[in-house]
Write an enzyme that holds these catalytic residues in place. Structure first.
Site, PDB file in Angstrom:
ATOM      1  CB  SER A   1      49.293  30.337  35.886  1.00 34.63           C
ATOM      2  OG  SER A   1      50.616  30.778  36.317  1.00 34.63           O
TER       3      SER A   1
ATOM      4  CE1 TYR B   1      46.359  31.799  39.791  1.00 32.27           C
ATOM      5  CE2 TYR B   1      48.546  30.806  39.467  1.00 32.27           C
ATOM      6  CZ  TYR B   1      47.543  31.888  38.881  1.00 32.27           C
ATOM      7  OH  TYR B   1      47.564  32.650  37.939  1.00 32.27           O
TER       8      TYR B   1
ATOM      9  CE  LYS C   1      44.958  30.325  36.824  1.00 33.64           C
ATOM     10  NZ  LYS C   1      43.883  30.940  35.850  1.00 33.64           N
TER      11      LYS C   1
ATOM     12  CB  THR D   1      47.223  42.178  36.907  1.00 32.19           C
ATOM     13  OG1 THR D   1      47.418  41.069  37.826  1.00 32.19           O
ATOM     14  CG2 THR D   1      47.395  41.992  35.465  1.00 32.19           C
TER      15      THR D   1
HETATM   16  N1  LIG Z   1      48.922  38.728  35.837  1.00 34.81           N
HETATM   17  C1  LIG Z   1      49.629  37.775  35.737  1.00 34.81           C
HETATM   18  O1  LIG Z   1      51.003  37.740  35.805  1.00 34.81           O
HETATM   19  C2  LIG Z   1      49.102  36.204  35.595  1.00 34.81           C
HETATM   20  C3  LIG Z   1      49.942  35.244  35.287  1.00 34.81           C
HETATM   21  C4  LIG Z   1      49.532  34.053  35.163  1.00 34.81           C
HETATM   22  C5  LIG Z   1      48.020  33.679  35.039  1.00 34.81           C
HETATM   23  N2  LIG Z   1      47.321  34.945  35.211  1.00 34.81           N
HETATM   24  C6  LIG Z   1      46.017  34.452  35.055  1.00 34.81           C
HETATM   25  O2  LIG Z   1      45.268  35.550  34.572  1.00 34.81           O
HETATM   26  C7  LIG Z   1      43.915  35.832  34.758  1.00 34.81           C
HETATM   27  C8  LIG Z   1      43.728  37.072  35.106  1.00 34.81           C
HETATM   28  O3  LIG Z   1      44.463  37.528  35.997  1.00 34.81           O
HETATM   29  P1  LIG Z   1      44.984  39.009  36.483  1.00 34.81           P
HETATM   30  O4  LIG Z   1      46.402  38.947  36.806  1.00 34.81           O
HETATM   31  O5  LIG Z   1      44.321  39.864  35.351  1.00 34.81           O
HETATM   32  O6  LIG Z   1      44.182  39.147  37.921  1.00 34.81           O
HETATM   33  P2  LIG Z   1      43.159  40.256  38.487  1.00 34.81           P
HETATM   34  O7  LIG Z   1      43.904  41.751  38.211  1.00 34.81           O
HETATM   35  O8  LIG Z   1      42.905  40.052  39.794  1.00 34.81           O
HETATM   36  O9  LIG Z   1      42.019  40.207  37.690  1.00 34.81           O
HETATM   37  C9  LIG Z   1      41.260  39.155  37.944  1.00 34.81           C
HETATM   38  C10 LIG Z   1      39.561  39.218  37.433  1.00 34.81           C
HETATM   39  O10 LIG Z   1      39.182  38.100  37.897  1.00 34.81           O
HETATM   40  C11 LIG Z   1      37.703  38.611  38.725  1.00 34.81           C
HETATM   41  N3  LIG Z   1      37.541  37.477  39.532  1.00 34.81           N
HETATM   42  C12 LIG Z   1      38.145  36.925  40.619  1.00 34.81           C
HETATM   43  N4  LIG Z   1      37.546  36.021  41.333  1.00 34.81           N
HETATM   44  C13 LIG Z   1      36.212  36.187  40.867  1.00 34.81           C
HETATM   45  C14 LIG Z   1      34.962  35.296  41.140  1.00 34.81           C
HETATM   46  N5  LIG Z   1      35.074  34.724  42.366  1.00 34.81           N
HETATM   47  N6  LIG Z   1      33.869  35.322  40.625  1.00 34.81           N
HETATM   48  C15 LIG Z   1      34.160  36.432  39.526  1.00 34.81           C
HETATM   49  N7  LIG Z   1      35.178  37.111  39.072  1.00 34.81           N
HETATM   50  C16 LIG Z   1      36.066  36.918  39.823  1.00 34.81           C
HETATM   51  C17 LIG Z   1      38.156  39.939  39.224  1.00 34.81           C
HETATM   52  O11 LIG Z   1      36.945  40.487  39.769  1.00 34.81           O
HETATM   53  P3  LIG Z   1      37.143  41.625  40.727  1.00 34.81           P
HETATM   54  O12 LIG Z   1      37.472  43.026  39.873  1.00 34.81           O
HETATM   55  O13 LIG Z   1      35.736  41.718  41.240  1.00 34.81           O
HETATM   56  O14 LIG Z   1      38.077  41.355  41.626  1.00 34.81           O
HETATM   57  C18 LIG Z   1      39.003  40.437  38.159  1.00 34.81           C
HETATM   58  O15 LIG Z   1      37.782  40.955  37.154  1.00 34.81           O
HETATM   59  C19 LIG Z   1      43.523  34.890  35.982  1.00 34.81           C
HETATM   60  O16 LIG Z   1      43.124  33.537  35.695  1.00 34.81           O
HETATM   61  C20 LIG Z   1      44.939  34.545  36.438  1.00 34.81           C
HETATM   62  O17 LIG Z   1      45.143  33.267  37.155  1.00 34.81           O
HETATM   63  C21 LIG Z   1      47.724  35.956  35.626  1.00 34.81           C
END
Ligand SMILES: NC(=O)c1ccc[n+]([C@@H]2O[C@H](COP(=O)([O-])OP(=O)(O)OC[C@H]3O[C@@H](n4cnc5c(N)ncnc54)[C@H](OP(=O)(O)O)[C@@H]3O)[C@@H](O)[C@H]2O)c1
Length: 478
Positions: free
Chosen positions: A331, A357, A361, A392
């Site tokens: 991130s 967090y 990362k 998201t």
């Molecule tokens: N979106 C952003 O702007 C952003 C920015 C920086 C980094 N990121 C990183 O990108 C990645 C994806 O994030 P996202 O924004 O797409 O988040 P999201 O919409 O919350 O999706 C997260 C995914 O991870 C799964 N997950 C969460 N906890 C889990 C656990 N304990 N065991 C197994 N699966 C689990 C969730 O499953 P469920 O559907 O069951 O909840 C979901 O499929 C993450 O690593 C996040 O830190 C995102």
């Protein structure tokens, strides 16, 4: 009526070439005039599949609606495109040759009656466009010989100043990257096995869909069986990809992560790409039933265990097919934090979910660099990416105020996931290891010197993670 015809020779099997061109969603990558494409239905590529393609023409933006009217796997596809000024029938024929295959592209334009008299005048321009699209764009896409990207001077400059670096996190950053840098991705994925965590929402879901369309065999690691099964049904119906399986695991539990490793190891299928994407931001501080702080467990120890445990299967793919890849989703938040190796479980300071967090990362980024060095001779490349800021469910739930404030500039999940997809698919992405990417370009891992860790802390991190089980066992005994 105006007819264009171009033929190219490609040094690749017909099946690979057909897989790429038959999904017209890829035409943005090679057509000289296409600036936007969109699937108009939720069905596998075949007769009846429809696409919207927006072309840039001298008269302005020209939307066309395409439909596949004939589809002969690995050989022939016919599409009809309809627009304001003309109807066009595109016929693509792929024929095996001794060195690969030949692709023959014919486009027959039928003009609206009131335009017929200008048709002759437009022919030279159309011919130039056809040549540029097929002999240059499509040929380069299918030759697939792009150099590994380097950090551009423009982005290096932007990263020297925090506000300009942050602008790159938004939709604007993606659009700028897409316009200038993005090369086609035609590498064949039909013989690749991808393991992806966190596929049920956000970036992971966008990646699962992209890779399913590309024909990759997918193992989706999800924590909720019902959600996972629904996703598999949806992906199979939409993409026609039959090779999508599930592993059920709550990845904040190390026993579950180890179980995934044990299950996949027992099956023994090589892994070409491992994507550690699952993530969440936790407030307030909580411990799992295994007694670990949640951010540390889910964002650092769990991907560490998966990656280490699955190394033999990654190596098996590397031995069989020349390379394997690991992609760690980190991130931009990590830019704000320094590794605190003596407090990986965020116990000592007043707890903040965002800080915990970001530190995890940061630590995963350092591990990425260490793995890249340690595994350099194993044929496994390992990189990290950050998606910028994407809209998201995770962001909306964990950071509601931030989401409200930035909603208009957030990337779509597909835009956020683009660099994950590129790292998984693009041939040139296999040439780099140990890097952090944003918008398909290697980026700095520190925006300021204040976050740089010492060589000693890096080694301590390696020791702690490598010896986790022993340390835990002796802690429990004490
Ligand atoms: N979106 C952003 O702007 C952003 C920015 C920086 C980094 N990121 C990183 O990108 C990645 C994806 O994030 P996202 O924004 O797409 O988040 P999201 O919409 O919350 O999706 C997260 C995914 O991870 C799964 N997950 C969460 N906890 C889990 C656990 N304990 N065991 C197994 N699966 C689990 C969730 O499953 P469920 O559907 O069951 O909840 C979901 O499929 C993450 O690593 C996040 O830190 C995102």
């Amino acid at each position: 009526m105006t007819t264009l015809n171009e033929t190219i020779q490609i040094d690749r099997p017909a099946r690979e070439v057909f897989q790429y061109v038959s999904d017209f969603a890829t035409c943005m990558e090679w057509d000289a005039t296409a600036i936007e494409t969109e699937r108009l239905d939720d069905q596998p590529v075949g007769v009846g599949t429809r696409y919207k393609v927006v072309c840039e023409a001298p008269v302005g933006k020209l939307p066309l609606e395409y439909e596949i009217v004939e589809y002969e796997p690995d050989h022939k596809i016919v599409l009809i495109g309809r627009g304001r000024f003309f109807e066009v029938e595109d016929t693509i024929l792929v024929t095996p040759t001794s060195s690969g295959c030949e692709l023959d592209y014919t486009a027959v334009f039928t003009w609206k009656p009131w335009l017929e008299r200008f048709a002759q005048k437009m022919e030279p321009g159309l011919k130039r466009m056809g040549y540029a699209s097929v002999q240059k764009g499509l040929k380069a896409a299918l030759d697939d010989d792009f150099p590994a990207p380097e950090l551009s001077e423009e982005n290096a400059r932007a990263d020297r100043f925090v506000p300009t670096a942050l602008v790159r996190f938004t939709k604007r950053g993606y659009k700028r990257g897409a316009k200038k840098l993005f090369n086609p991705m035609s590498r064949y994925m039909g013989d690749k096995h991808v393991v992806l965590t966190g596929a049920t929402a956000g970036l992971g879901k966008a990646t699962a869909e992209f890779l399913a369309y590309r024909g990759a065999k997918l193992t989706l690691v999800v924590r909720n069986r019902e959600k996972g099964e629904e996703l598999v049904r949806e992906l199979k119906a939409r993409t026609g990809n039959r090779h999508i399986g599930l592993e059920i695991a709550d990845l904040s539990l190390i026993a579950d992560a180890d179980k995934v490793v044990a299950n996949l190891s027992k099956k023994g299928e090589p892994i070409d790409v491992l994507i550690n994407n699952a993530g969440a931001l936790f407030n307030p501080r909580q411990e799992t039933s295994e007694g670990l702080e949640q951010s540390f467990a889910l964002l650092l120890l769990s991907p560490f265990r998966l990656t280490e445990g699955l190394k033999p299967l990654l190596k098996k793919a590397a031995n069989a097919r020349g390379e394997a890849r690991v992609i760690n989703v980190v991130s931009g938040g990590m830019y704000s934090q320094k590794l605190k190796v003596w407090d990986l479980q965020n116990e000592q300071d007043k707890y903040s979910g965002s800080v915990a967090y970001a530190r995890c990362k940061r630590a995963l980024m350092i591990k990425t660099e260490q793995w890249a060095e340690d595994w350099a001779d194993d044929g496994i490349v390992i990189n990290a990416m950050h998606p910028g800021w994407a809209d998201t469910p995770g962001v909306e739930t964990a950071l509601p105020e931030f989401h409200k404030l930035t909603r208009l500039v957030l990337r779509t999940p597909e835009e956020g996931a683009d660099t994950i997809n590129w790292l998984a698919v693009a041939s040139e992405a296999g040439q780099l290891s140990g890097k952090l990417f944003l918008d398909r370009e290697p980026r700095t891992t520190h925006l300021t010197d204040s976050t740089r860790e010492s060589a000693e802390s890096r080694e301590q991190l390696r020791d702690i993670l490598d010896n986790w089980d022993n340390t835990r066992a002796s802690d429990k005994a004490a």
